[in-house]
Enzyme design. Structure first.
Site, PDB file in Angstrom:
ATOM      1  N   TYR A 149       7.744 -31.717 -25.072  1.00  0.00           N
ATOM      2  CA  TYR A 149       6.284 -31.855 -25.094  1.00  0.00           C
ATOM      3  C   TYR A 149       5.854 -33.268 -24.696  1.00  0.00           C
ATOM      4  O   TYR A 149       4.741 -33.457 -24.201  1.00  0.00           O
ATOM      5  CB  TYR A 149       5.737 -31.566 -26.492  1.00  0.00           C
ATOM      6  CG  TYR A 149       5.423 -30.118 -26.765  1.00  0.00           C
ATOM      7  CD1 TYR A 149       6.406 -29.143 -26.700  1.00  0.00           C
ATOM      8  CD2 TYR A 149       4.132 -29.725 -27.108  1.00  0.00           C
ATOM      9  CE1 TYR A 149       6.112 -27.817 -26.974  1.00  0.00           C
ATOM     10  CE2 TYR A 149       3.828 -28.408 -27.373  1.00  0.00           C
ATOM     11  CZ  TYR A 149       4.807 -27.452 -27.304  1.00  0.00           C
ATOM     12  OH  TYR A 149       4.513 -26.146 -27.570  1.00  0.00           O
ATOM     13  N   LYS A 196      20.350 -25.281 -28.772  1.00  0.00           N
ATOM     14  CA  LYS A 196      21.048 -24.673 -27.634  1.00  0.00           C
ATOM     15  C   LYS A 196      22.200 -25.616 -27.296  1.00  0.00           C
ATOM     16  O   LYS A 196      22.306 -26.136 -26.176  1.00  0.00           O
ATOM     17  CB  LYS A 196      20.045 -24.500 -26.470  1.00  0.00           C
ATOM     18  CG  LYS A 196      20.562 -23.685 -25.308  1.00  0.00           C
ATOM     19  CD  LYS A 196      20.710 -22.199 -25.592  1.00  0.00           C
ATOM     20  CE  LYS A 196      21.395 -21.503 -24.423  1.00  0.00           C
ATOM     21  NZ  LYS A 196      21.745 -20.096 -24.712  1.00  0.00           N
ATOM     22  N   ASP A 228      18.759 -18.524 -28.739  1.00  0.00           N
ATOM     23  CA  ASP A 228      18.662 -17.139 -28.244  1.00  0.00           C
ATOM     24  C   ASP A 228      19.114 -16.163 -29.322  1.00  0.00           C
ATOM     25  O   ASP A 228      18.490 -15.127 -29.567  1.00  0.00           O
ATOM     26  CB  ASP A 228      19.441 -16.950 -26.929  1.00  0.00           C
ATOM     27  CG  ASP A 228      20.830 -17.551 -26.949  1.00  0.00           C
ATOM     28  OD1 ASP A 228      21.179 -18.265 -27.915  1.00  0.00           O
ATOM     29  OD2 ASP A 228      21.595 -17.297 -25.989  1.00  0.00           O
ATOM     30  N   ASP A 252       7.873 -23.918 -31.572  1.00  0.00           N
ATOM     31  CA  ASP A 252       6.627 -23.293 -31.115  1.00  0.00           C
ATOM     32  C   ASP A 252       6.876 -21.806 -30.861  1.00  0.00           C
ATOM     33  O   ASP A 252       6.114 -20.938 -31.322  1.00  0.00           O
ATOM     34  CB  ASP A 252       6.153 -23.987 -29.830  1.00  0.00           C
ATOM     35  CG  ASP A 252       4.870 -23.378 -29.285  1.00  0.00           C
ATOM     36  OD1 ASP A 252       3.950 -23.151 -30.086  1.00  0.00           O
ATOM     37  OD2 ASP A 252       4.809 -23.111 -28.075  1.00  0.00           O
ATOM     38  N   ASP A 256       5.817 -18.267 -33.449  1.00  0.00           N
ATOM     39  CA  ASP A 256       4.993 -17.136 -33.002  1.00  0.00           C
ATOM     40  C   ASP A 256       5.744 -15.819 -33.240  1.00  0.00           C
ATOM     41  O   ASP A 256       5.159 -14.827 -33.683  1.00  0.00           O
ATOM     42  CB  ASP A 256       4.670 -17.236 -31.498  1.00  0.00           C
ATOM     43  CG  ASP A 256       3.329 -17.911 -31.233  1.00  0.00           C
ATOM     44  OD1 ASP A 256       2.970 -18.814 -32.008  1.00  0.00           O
ATOM     45  OD2 ASP A 256       2.650 -17.537 -30.252  1.00  0.00           O
TER      46      ASP A 256
HETATM   47  C1  IPM Z   1       0.774 -24.449 -31.592  1.00  0.00           C
HETATM   48  C2  IPM Z   1       0.096 -24.307 -30.268  1.00  0.00           C
HETATM   49  C3  IPM Z   1       0.060 -25.663 -29.558  1.00  0.00           C
HETATM   50  C4  IPM Z   1       1.496 -26.128 -29.346  1.00  0.00           C
HETATM   51  C5  IPM Z   1      -0.740 -25.691 -28.236  1.00  0.00           C
HETATM   52  C6  IPM Z   1      -2.164 -25.247 -28.440  1.00  0.00           C
HETATM   53  C7  IPM Z   1      -0.685 -27.027 -27.559  1.00  0.00           C
HETATM   54  O1  IPM Z   1       0.737 -23.331 -29.493  1.00  0.00           O
HETATM   55  O2  IPM Z   1       0.325 -25.268 -32.414  1.00  0.00           O
HETATM   56  O3  IPM Z   1       1.749 -23.734 -31.852  1.00  0.00           O
HETATM   57  O4  IPM Z   1       2.142 -25.721 -28.369  1.00  0.00           O
HETATM   58  O5  IPM Z   1       1.977 -26.906 -30.161  1.00  0.00           O
HETATM   59 MG    MG Z   2       2.202 -22.247 -30.554  1.00  0.00          MG
END
Ligand code: IPM
Ligand code: MG
Length: 376
Positions: A149, A196, A228, A252, A256
């Site tokens: 990032y 990884k 993975d 990240d 999710d």
């Molecule tokens: C998160 C989001 C952010 C990230 C984006 C909006 C930059 O996806 O907080 O998980 O990638 O950190």
């Molecule tokens: Mg995110």
């Protein structure tokens, strides 16, 4: 207690969900006798529109002067054509970096009333569960101010080749892993470092640092897993995980994925903490649901405010040191779900009949349960 909280609603559904989180905090203040002052600031697309910058100086300074930051979401198709340093997301990334918030705590727990909303079969959940019931309770610890990032990036060959760099220093890894070991010691004592390392040199350094720290935490069992494999294991045996520690990008993605197992991405809260907030009570932290700005449902009272409300609970716990108050918010959320109320994203799965509730109604119900825990 008197506390000052910076309120950064941002874009899309951000303003709607943070408004409900604020109601929960106001209810806490009323019930427990605290005074919380909220100071609103612009961030993301809203700040771009008003001031031409995703993170205005005034916002950064304002956040630094507060005890904690409550954040909604940023981004949307309207700003997709902005230059990279003017994208709304850059506002959030710069804020995390400027405040030194390197440790991102993302708890992913399957709440009992949401069992039907988890796509996994009972047998899969039970086989890996720590208590043989169909559930899981993990904490994903994501490194937040380093890695790809923030590594160098750019274009070469007249723009026809592009690069991004994953780079971690020993110190960056060590401070994140210390938080992870401490968290595991206070939970079920299991730490899984996800990387990884069969391909990436930076991952091999993560493993070295973890092994160097391991002797200092005799109560914690340390494991390693390739990312993975972890993505797959989350779907077949999520109960095996207690604390997962990983890099910015992997965290990240995996958070999710884990959120979908809790019923909806709208459920997951997060706390982003820096050096000082980990040392004592009443320190700086940024609190946000992990979901995005969901422009497609913005302004329709359809967003799930629980991720934001549970983030407010984390704010109480980690920045203000108010553990009892945090627990009061969490049990109000559980109770409203037990009573059958469901935001739109969760309503499809509820049995037998969900009591559908919009964003505001969910928030009002939860604030009501916080104010009157005995019910009436
Ligand atoms: C998160 C989001 C952010 C990230 C984006 C909006 C930059 O996806 O907080 O998980 O990638 O950190
Ligand atoms: Mg995110």
């Amino acid at each position: 207690m008197d506390a000052v909280i910076a309120l950064l609603p941002g874009d899309g559904i951000g303003p709607e969900v943070t408004a409900e989180a604020r109601k929960a905090l106001d209810a806490v203040a009323g019930r427990f006798g605290h005074a919380f002052e909220f100071r609103p600031y612009l961030i993301g697309g809203a700040a771009l529109d008003a001031q031409g910058l995703p993170l205005p100086r005034e916002t950064l300074k304002g956040c630094g002067d507060c005890d904690a930051v409550l954040f909604g979401a940023v981004g949307g198709p309207r700003w997709d054509k902005e230059a990279p340093d003017k994208r709304p997301e850059r506002g959030l990334l710069s804020l995390r970096k400027a405040l030194g918030l390197y440790a991102n705590l993302r708890p992913a727990t399957l709440l009992k009333p949401l069992r039907e909303a988890c796509p996994l079969k009972d047998a899969l959940l039970e086989a890996s569960s720590f208590d043989a019931s169909p559930t899981f309770d993990m904490l994903i610890l994501r490194e937040l101010t380093g890695g790809i990032y923030f590594g160098s990036r750019g274009r070469k060959d007249d723009g026809r080749s592009a690069y991004d760099t994953e780079s971690y220093s020993y110190r960056e890894i060590e401070r994140l892993l210390r938080v992870a070991f401490d968290a595991a010691a206070g939970r079920r004592g299991k730490l899984c470092v996800v990387d990884k390392a069969n391909v990436l040199e930076s991952s091999r350094l993560w493993r070295e640092v973890a092994k160097d720290l391991e002797p200092g935490y005799p109560g914690v069992k340390l494991d390693f897993m390739y990312v993975d494999n972890c993505a797959m294991q989350l779907l077949r045996a999520p109960g095996q995980f207690d604390v997962i520690a990983t890099s910015n990008l992997f965290g990240d993605i995996l958070s999710d994925e884990a959120s979908a197992l809790t019923g909806s991405i709208g459920m997951l809260p997060s706390a982003s903490l820096g050096e000082e907030s980990l040392k004592g009570l009443g320190r700086m932290g940024l609190y946000e649901p992990i979901h995005g700005s969901a422009p497609d449902i913005a302004g329709q009272d359809k967003a799930n405010p629980l991720g934001a409300i549970l983030s407010a609970a984390m704010l109480l716990r980690y920045s203000l040191g108010l553990a009892e108050e945090a627990a009061a918010v969490e049990s109000a959320v559980l109770r409203v779900l037990e009573e059958g109320y469901r935001s739109v994203d969760l309503a499809t799965f509820a049995t037998p009949h969900p009591r559908r509730a919009g964003t505001r109604k969910m928030g009002n119900l939860i604030a009501g349960r916080i104010s009157r825990p005995a019910g009436d």
